[in-house]
Scaffold this active site. Structure first.
Site, PDB file in Angstrom:
ATOM      1  N   LYS A 230       0.837  -1.207   0.000  1.00 16.33           N
ATOM      2  CA  LYS A 230       0.000   0.000   0.000  1.00 16.33           C
ATOM      3  C   LYS A 230       0.871   1.257   0.000  1.00 16.33           C
ATOM      4  CE  LYS A 230      -0.497  -0.625   4.971  1.00 16.33           C
ATOM      5  NZ  LYS A 230      -0.692   0.395   5.965  1.00 16.33           N
TER       6      LYS A 230
ATOM      7  N   TYR B 113      16.490  30.617   5.251  1.00 19.15           N
ATOM      8  CA  TYR B 113      15.399  31.369   5.880  1.00 19.15           C
ATOM      9  C   TYR B 113      15.604  31.481   7.382  1.00 19.15           C
ATOM     10  CZ  TYR B 113      12.708  30.907   1.555  1.00 19.15           C
ATOM     11  OH  TYR B 113      12.269  30.965   0.257  1.00 19.15           O
TER      12      TYR B 113
HETATM   13  C1  PLP Z   1      -4.030  -4.415   8.481  1.00 19.42           C
HETATM   14  C2  PLP Z   1      -2.561  -4.339   8.235  1.00 19.42           C
HETATM   15  N1  PLP Z   1      -1.858  -5.478   8.161  1.00 19.42           N
HETATM   16  C3  PLP Z   1      -0.519  -5.466   7.959  1.00 19.42           C
HETATM   17  C4  PLP Z   1       0.171  -4.285   7.828  1.00 19.42           C
HETATM   18  C5  PLP Z   1       1.669  -4.312   7.643  1.00 19.42           C
HETATM   19  O1  PLP Z   1       2.297  -3.771   8.763  1.00 19.42           O
HETATM   20  P1  PLP Z   1       3.892  -3.634   8.824  1.00 19.42           P
HETATM   21  O2  PLP Z   1       4.266  -2.651   7.766  1.00 19.42           O
HETATM   22  O3  PLP Z   1       4.152  -3.142  10.189  1.00 19.42           O
HETATM   23  O4  PLP Z   1       4.438  -4.987   8.546  1.00 19.42           O
HETATM   24  C6  PLP Z   1      -0.533  -3.087   7.906  1.00 19.42           C
HETATM   25  C7  PLP Z   1       0.186  -1.818   7.790  1.00 19.42           C
HETATM   26  O5  PLP Z   1      -0.031  -0.860   8.426  1.00 19.42           O
HETATM   27  C8  PLP Z   1      -1.929  -3.112   8.117  1.00 19.42           C
HETATM   28  O6  PLP Z   1      -2.635  -1.982   8.200  1.00 19.42           O
END
Ligand code: PLP
Length: 349
Positions: free
Chosen positions: A32, A241
């Protein structure tokens, strides 16, 4: 680096592949938010090459983007969905997460999410969760840990126990059971169930904000820019700045074309080092939108066009995203995810 290059994030896809290969299996790779800033499509490809069997994203559009790029296989959309989002997710042939009857009825394949203490998404209502889990279109059971990255914390075990009890009560062995994020996956095999859902670790970032090498992880992202201008400052002259820094003795100063308009945050003002010619130098003066300035000392061999490393290795020296995060009072996730589109991504193998 060419004069029009500004700043580039080089992404070592081999590192992502190797990190995935070292993590527990089955593995769902979380890509993501543009693969935590690493580029979602190339990160997904590298994760699959490293043995990930599933990919997870937060939004329906992220799922559609992966499919449009030709990424196949199991795909899970983990976030909350509007009706329109759900249509997009289903068009992308993604599984979705359900904690309401509405979503459970509308999607062909759902992963039922119990909120065991994260207090964010999922349902706290066990009866509802059990009802959803009994449906024929339930294909998974999941939960998410709030404190897995705090080693020794007891709440993690409480969540794990609550989830295990729920899984037992559902009593189906045809469902994929998953709960572990990176920290949990590295911390406790009891949290692995049928699959781990790792994000940050696949990019070689340490979920405990320590050295990724402790967990045999290789950072995949490095951030480079270049020396675009060099000038001499006399003692007492200020920089940038607000003149938040003044030379207390004569010094050379390099200007490097990266700033908060690239996601190199203003909170790093007078609070970061960079590497040039394999040596650490402090950035001085306010981070501006497009530039930072670096003190080179009274005598320097640094030249126009030299490479500047803001995150990564140069010679024997390295700057980890974890260091940048510590200076900012944040976590490595935010450092890489916060790099803006103006920073060119250069994936390589
Ligand atoms: C529901 C869920 N599962 C797994 C993950 C993966 O987490 P991480 O990046 O700490 O491994 C996330 C990330 O925030 C998440 O929201």
């Amino acid at each position: 680096m060419s004069a029009d290059g500004r700043a580039a994030a080089r992404i070592d896809l081999g590192a992502i592949e190797r990190n995935c290969a070292r993590l527990p299996k089955p593995l769902c790779a979380v890509v993501k938010a543009n693969g935590y800033g690493h580029g979602s499509v190339s990160a997904a490809e590298a994760a699959l090459a490293g043995g990930a069997e599933w990919l997870a994203v937060a939004t329906a559009d992220e799922a559609a983007e992966l499919r449009a790029a030709g990424i196949g296989g199991h795909l899970l959309v983990m976030g909350a969905l509007t009706k329109d989002d759900l249509g997009v997710a289903l068009d992308a042939d993604a599984d979705v997460v359900a904690w309401t009857e509405e979503i459970a009825e509308a999607a062909p394949r759902v992963h039922v999410k119990l909120d065991t203490g994260m207090g964010r998404l999922g349902t706290k209502d066990r009866h509802l969760a059990l009802r959803l889990a009994a449906r024929p279109n339930a294909v998974g059971l999941m939960s998410h840990f709030a404190t897995a990255d705090e080693r020794g914390d007891e709440f993690f075990n409480a969540q794990l126990d609550a989830f295990r009890a729920f899984v037992d009560e559902v009593g189906r062995d045809d469902l994929i059971v998953h709960a572990a994020n990176s920290a949990a996956a590295l911390r406790d095999p009891a949290s692995h169930f049928d699959m781990v859902r790792c994000g940050v670790a696949i990019y070689g970032l340490d979920p405990f904000q320590d050295d990724p090498a402790n967990n045999n992880l290789e950072p995949a992202l490095s951030l480079q820019s270049w020396v675009a201008s060099i000038r001499r400052l006399e003692a007492g002259e200020g920089v940038g700045y607000g003149h938040t820094w003044r030379a207390d003795e004569p010094t050379w100063l390099a200007t490097v074309p990266i700033g908060y308009g690239d996601g190199w945050r203003r909170g790093l003002t007078n609070n970061a080092d960079v590497l040039i010619r394999g040596r650490r130098h402090p950035t001085v003066g306010a981070v501006s939108m497009d530039n930072v300035t670096v003190a080179l000392g009274d005598d320097t061999d640094v030249e126009l066009g030299d490479e500047v490393v803001l995150i990564g290795l140069q010679g024997e020296e390295r700057i980890l995203a974890e260091e940048v995060a510590r200076r900012l009072g944040t976590i490595n996730y935010e450092v890489t995810t916060g790099l803006l589109a103006r920073v060119r991504r250069e994936p390589f193998r």
